[in-house]
Enzyme design. Structure first.
Site, PDB file in Angstrom:
ATOM      1  N   SER A   6      22.245   3.478  33.066  1.00 58.56           N
ATOM      2  CA  SER A   6      22.199   3.554  34.525  1.00 58.56           C
ATOM      3  C   SER A   6      22.688   2.279  35.190  1.00 58.56           C
ATOM      4  O   SER A   6      22.867   2.236  36.394  1.00 58.56           O
ATOM      5  CB  SER A   6      20.759   3.808  34.962  1.00 58.56           C
ATOM      6  OG  SER A   6      19.988   2.643  34.718  1.00 58.56           O
ATOM      7  N   GLU A  11       0.827  -1.206   0.000  1.00 59.83           N
ATOM      8  CA  GLU A  11       0.000   0.000   0.000  1.00 59.83           C
ATOM      9  C   GLU A  11       0.868   1.267   0.000  1.00 59.83           C
ATOM     10  O   GLU A  11       1.844   1.358   0.725  1.00 59.83           O
ATOM     11  CB  GLU A  11      -0.860  -0.033   1.282  1.00 59.83           C
ATOM     12  CG  GLU A  11      -1.850   1.102   1.419  1.00 59.83           C
ATOM     13  CD  GLU A  11      -2.794   0.898   2.617  1.00 59.83           C
ATOM     14  OE1 GLU A  11      -2.558  -0.027   3.425  1.00 59.83           O
ATOM     15  OE2 GLU A  11      -3.780   1.652   2.711  1.00 59.83           O
ATOM     16  N   SER A  71      -0.191  -2.863   6.882  1.00 59.19           N
ATOM     17  CA  SER A  71      -0.844  -3.365   8.105  1.00 59.19           C
ATOM     18  C   SER A  71       0.157  -3.349   9.249  1.00 59.19           C
ATOM     19  O   SER A  71       1.109  -4.120   9.261  1.00 59.19           O
ATOM     20  CB  SER A  71      -1.365  -4.777   7.854  1.00 59.19           C
ATOM     21  OG  SER A  71      -1.948  -5.303   9.023  1.00 59.19           O
ATOM     22  N   CYS A  99      -5.844  -3.308   1.527  1.00 59.61           N
ATOM     23  CA  CYS A  99      -5.826  -3.455   3.001  1.00 59.61           C
ATOM     24  C   CYS A  99      -7.212  -3.507   3.643  1.00 59.61           C
ATOM     25  O   CYS A  99      -7.842  -4.553   3.652  1.00 59.61           O
ATOM     26  CB  CYS A  99      -4.989  -2.320   3.586  1.00 59.61           C
ATOM     27  SG  CYS A  99      -4.299  -2.742   5.217  1.00 59.61           S
ATOM     28  N   LYS A 112      -8.997   2.903  -2.794  1.00 57.69           N
ATOM     29  CA  LYS A 112      -9.428   2.169  -1.592  1.00 57.69           C
ATOM     30  C   LYS A 112     -10.828   2.618  -1.162  1.00 57.69           C
ATOM     31  O   LYS A 112     -11.098   3.814  -1.062  1.00 57.69           O
ATOM     32  CB  LYS A 112      -8.417   2.459  -0.480  1.00 57.69           C
ATOM     33  CG  LYS A 112      -8.563   1.669   0.790  1.00 57.69           C
ATOM     34  CD  LYS A 112      -7.409   2.052   1.751  1.00 57.69           C
ATOM     35  CE  LYS A 112      -7.384   1.220   3.008  1.00 57.69           C
ATOM     36  NZ  LYS A 112      -6.200   1.557   3.862  1.00 57.69           N
TER      37      LYS A 112
END
Lengths: 577, 577
Positions: free
Chosen positions: A324, A44, A198, A166, A130
């Site tokens: 640390s 996509e 996705s 998608c 889409k």
């Protein structure tokens, strides 16, 4: 009718980098052609990168993307590859605003669309916009795109290939329904191609293949699912492309978290006489199958992928962070070393008078194991200078130490050009066990912001075990994993002085944050009311503080769960009932 | 049929503060009843506050809002005010997800709606769910709400009142069209009531009244438009409620930026004989009209309103900021003094060796004029301590000074509980003329983030002139307005060493940022190509840096223009063509 060789190009694009994405499309098309593919499909919004958010609304960007699609077509034709059909994603235009409210809002007359184009013989042959624009969680597509309304079936080498994008397969009643029937000659489609962006969520692989299997049964043809891969901003895309047959079996699949070219042959169509029902059903061949990852490995690699993409796509080559000696910074540095190489990681130990000897030793030991650039920068002189002027006490003094460390890291970043990253984990950020603008929360990226503390330990153990299995030295010192966690901002401090045990805390956080449960639901789960009250109060307060100072890293599961947008000033507090 | 007295309650709600909003609704209903009103209308989402964003998705919050609406009804009935019809906004529920993609996304089965309810005689009589859910700019409503599909007309004292919400009147073809016709008795509606949460934008008042006039003509009845007022997060609501007649005339209006109860009488209905066309048209009475504000006053008061709301709604009573002697911090401190009182403002002068004497004098002078708490905190000891350890040069050294100031402000905030605010203006933030985490960009709120530098000077002059007109001492020292702007981070530095003149810069920024024009369009406007290239490059780079470190204040016109969401990592740069 011969076999149709399809190639799914699972590539890592970059938002806005049209030239670079174009070059990648050409390169992978050449590779697919070299493998004899008739058609190569990309994820996509390949040309533009994904998600492009409001960049879609900038006209000069859209013009550049349209020119690039034509360039891809012309270049392939010039190279003699015009016969390969290329299906890629880009930004289109709907011509007119799709809804009156957008028109009324002064939106541009040519609203963008989320488009797939089919390129062949030097031309853009067909386009599909889409239909279903997700606008929940991390998705903002209805905000920026107009929906398409037409289905698309193209003929490639005599085979009917349906194309969708998608979200179009995530719902019943989508464009798929129009692809399930038979045409005038009694044929349905031969293949459904799905272009995807996705994002990774834990365990989502099965959801995708199960869903695609349902669509394959509906259209009575295989579904070829090509997904993007790589880190983009605060999202991680895991790839895992696949082909699933109409009987629900996964026929071939790509691994997660790497670029991959998945080649698969759609068998020749059986004769129409088969429609009598007497002929055997089509047998679809099986290709290579990627083995599933261990859950901890999957999350670990998602974190590495996200960080690597963030660093590289933002033009950095190196990282600086505070070490640390604790587990969070140890795991963060290890992720960084796996993402960009230990030699590109600068770890700075910034001990104060409250820092224990073992902390300094563990930090040095870690850096050595990673091959990182290790430095020690005591903060006493700066803290004393501030204290000589301001004479702070209590939490203000603790926060001062933490912020001096932040200034040191930003100064080193300014001087040497490293990206500052923040080791804060999801649990401590969620309950506000952190200082605004300290070394744990400043910076461009917080690799553990979606990883709770219990998982931090699990990932550290998984990573060390993987090293042992490979005959390597485990990167994380054992004592960083086993010692009680402490911020070391006052003598003898440990996290559990002020927080419930992390395993319990993380369970409550998951229910309260990820599942948006209220106090009533938390109690119904059987949690101790005192713990529930404490955690809910801490989270509400921390979230409020974080929203007031909109500068800390976002906490809530951007990569692995739901995005949450909350008003800064909300006075809402979970009621006591 | 008698007159119908309506009251538009232009109130300031707080997101999430259901109890407080409930109390306010009761209080203003009592006031309206005291004025003899038959009906009182409140703004959009009164009970919940607006915008509530993802808080709408939390079930326990929705339950609390539903209980509160019932409480309002019961309490008014107990007080003998059940005869007053109350129309207020809250969160509703649609029962089932409205679209398959939401269902597929795992959205809750009972998706929320943006609802108006009608309360009378102790009960919630009727409900209307907003049809048109804006999802552009600063709005995210399609993300969180399901749209309503039914119109609502209620009878109040025998008059037909149509009710819609905000965006519903912004488009042709909305629910208004169903309200324009005549019923079986030959009557249309008598009044259209619109509940609004319409954010302030410069000059928007006329747009609203023009639009409402069109709808009034369509339904052939007056439109009563009630808007919320107050600062909420990064939005400012300006009120300015009004009634407009079907002939387009504004019949009465509330002032901007204050709470107000606007009472107006809908005249008795003329007899149905009038429908023959021989009788005179209804004459609508004219009430009080708020005079328009000067454009600089309007923007100034928007800034004050936004800041006051942010401070109060976040539970602070005081503010701390750095005072450099320059115009930005001078104007910011003046806004703060107007928002919460000068005695609640702490101004900290943090001179370095590069600070000029006049800067320190101007800062002290300003604080004295405002009645602010003024402190001097030299930064040399802390800068020297850092430099003794880190030996920074160039920009890294400049940034160090700026960040030490940030740590000082955060320490004072920690110690004394003031909110830190940032004086950065839109122009300098847009071109990156600022340090990440410095005293100009840290903090919870940046009152000038939407005000460009040219406007900063204009607002300062307007505020001083207003003081003179009122016989008061102008708050801002004249030399802060007239001297050349400088960050004073190295000797003799001025802004124009590295930036085009601000009047030119601001024009280019407006075209490039607010209107999303590309280079081609900028050149077509006649801007010098060299200036265009410089500004575009600076903005692209600054925006990229700001997105990499997602911690600086947002810049782009949240209050006054379009929100923009851009991917952090976008490599897109405005092309040279």
């Amino acid at each position: 009718m011969a076999e149709l060789r399809i190639a799914l190009a699972q590539i890592d694009t970059c938002v806005g980098a049209i030239d670079q994405n174009t070059a990648k499309i050409l390169e992978w098309t050449r590779r697919a052609a070299g493998e004899g593919a008739h058609v190569v499909a990309f994820p996509e919004m390949t040309l533009t990168g994904y998600p492009i958010e409001d960049l879609a609304l900038r006209a000069s960007f859209r013009r550049a993307a349209w020119a690039a699609a034509a360039d891809v077509a012309a270049q392939l034709e010039r190279e003699g590859l015009g016969g390969v059909t290329v299906v890629l994603g880009t930004v289109g235009t709907a011509g007119t605003p799709d809804t009156p409210e957008r028109a009324a809002s002064g939106a541009p007359a040519d609203l963008p669309t989320n488009r797939a184009v089919v390129i062949q013989h030097g031309e853009v042959l067909a386009a599909y916009d889409k239909h279903h624009l997700p606008n929940y969680g991390v998705f903002d597509e209805f905000r920026i795109f107009a929906p398409g309304t037409e289905p698309l079936v193209v003929e490639i080498e005599g085979r009917a290939v349906g194309i969708v994008i998608c979200e179009d397969i995530w719902q019943d009643g989508g464009p798929i329904t129009t692809l399930g029937g038979l045409d005038e000659a009694g044929h349905g489609i031969d293949l459904l191609l799905v272009l995807n962006g996705s994002p990774y969520e834990e365990g989502k692989g099965h959801v995708r293949t199960d869903l695609a299997a349902r669509r394959a049964a509906e259209v009575d043809a295989p579904v070829a699912y090509v997904n993007m891969v790589g880190g983009q901003d605060d999202l991680v895309f895991d790839g895992g492309s696949f082909v699933v047959g109409p009987d629900g079996s996964v026929l071939t699949s790509s691994p997660q978290f790497v670029e991959d070219l998945l080649v698969w042959d759609l068998p020749a169509r059986t004769s129409s006489a088969d429609l009598t029902g007497t002929a055997p059903a089509t047998v679809y061949p099986t290709g290579r199958i990627a083995p599933p990852l261990h859950p901890d490995e999957e999350v670990y690699r998602a974190c590495v992928t996200g960080l690597a993409g963030y660093v590289r796509k933002n033009g950095f080559r190196s990282i600086v962070l505070g070490l640390s000696g604790g587990i969070d910074s140890a795991l963060t540095a290890t992720l960084a070393a796996d993402a960009i190489g230990g030699q590109n990681v600068v770890g700075v130990s910034m001990p104060s008078s409250y820092s224990s000897e073992h902390s300094k030793d563990d930090a040095a030991d870690l850096a050595k194991r990673l091959g990182a650039d290790y430095r020690v920068q005591p903060i006493a002189p700066m803290v004393e200078a501030f204290q000589g002027e301001l004479a702070l006490e209590g939490v203000a003094e603790e926060n001062l130490q933490a912020r001096v460390r932040g200034v040191v890291l930003m100064a080193i970043s300014n001087r040497e050009g490293h990206l500052v990253i923040a080791p804060g984990n999801k649990s401590e950020l969620a309950v506000g066990y952190a200082t605004i603008y300290d070394a744990g929360s400043i910076g461009g990226y917080a690799p553990l912001k979606d990883v709770d503390k219990s998982r931090v330990w699990a990932l550290a153990r998984w990573r060390n075990d993987a090293a042992l299995d490979a005959g390597e030295i485990p990167p994380i010192p054992e004592s960083s994993i086993t010692k009680p966690p402490s911020a070391e901002l006052r003598p003898g401090q440990t996290d559990q002085d002020s927080l419930p045990p992390y395993d319990l805390l993380d369970e409550v956080l998951d229910a309260y944050i990820e599942h948006a449960e209220g106090r009533a639901e938390l109690l119904a789960r059987g949690f101790d009311p005192e713990v529930v009250d404490k955690v809910v109060t801490l989270v509400d307060r921390a979230e409020w503080k974080r929203r007031q100072y909109p500068l800390g890293p976002k906490v809530t599961s951007l990569a692995f769960g739901r995005d949450r947008r909350l008003p800064v000033t909300s006075r809402w507090r979970e009621p006591a009932e």
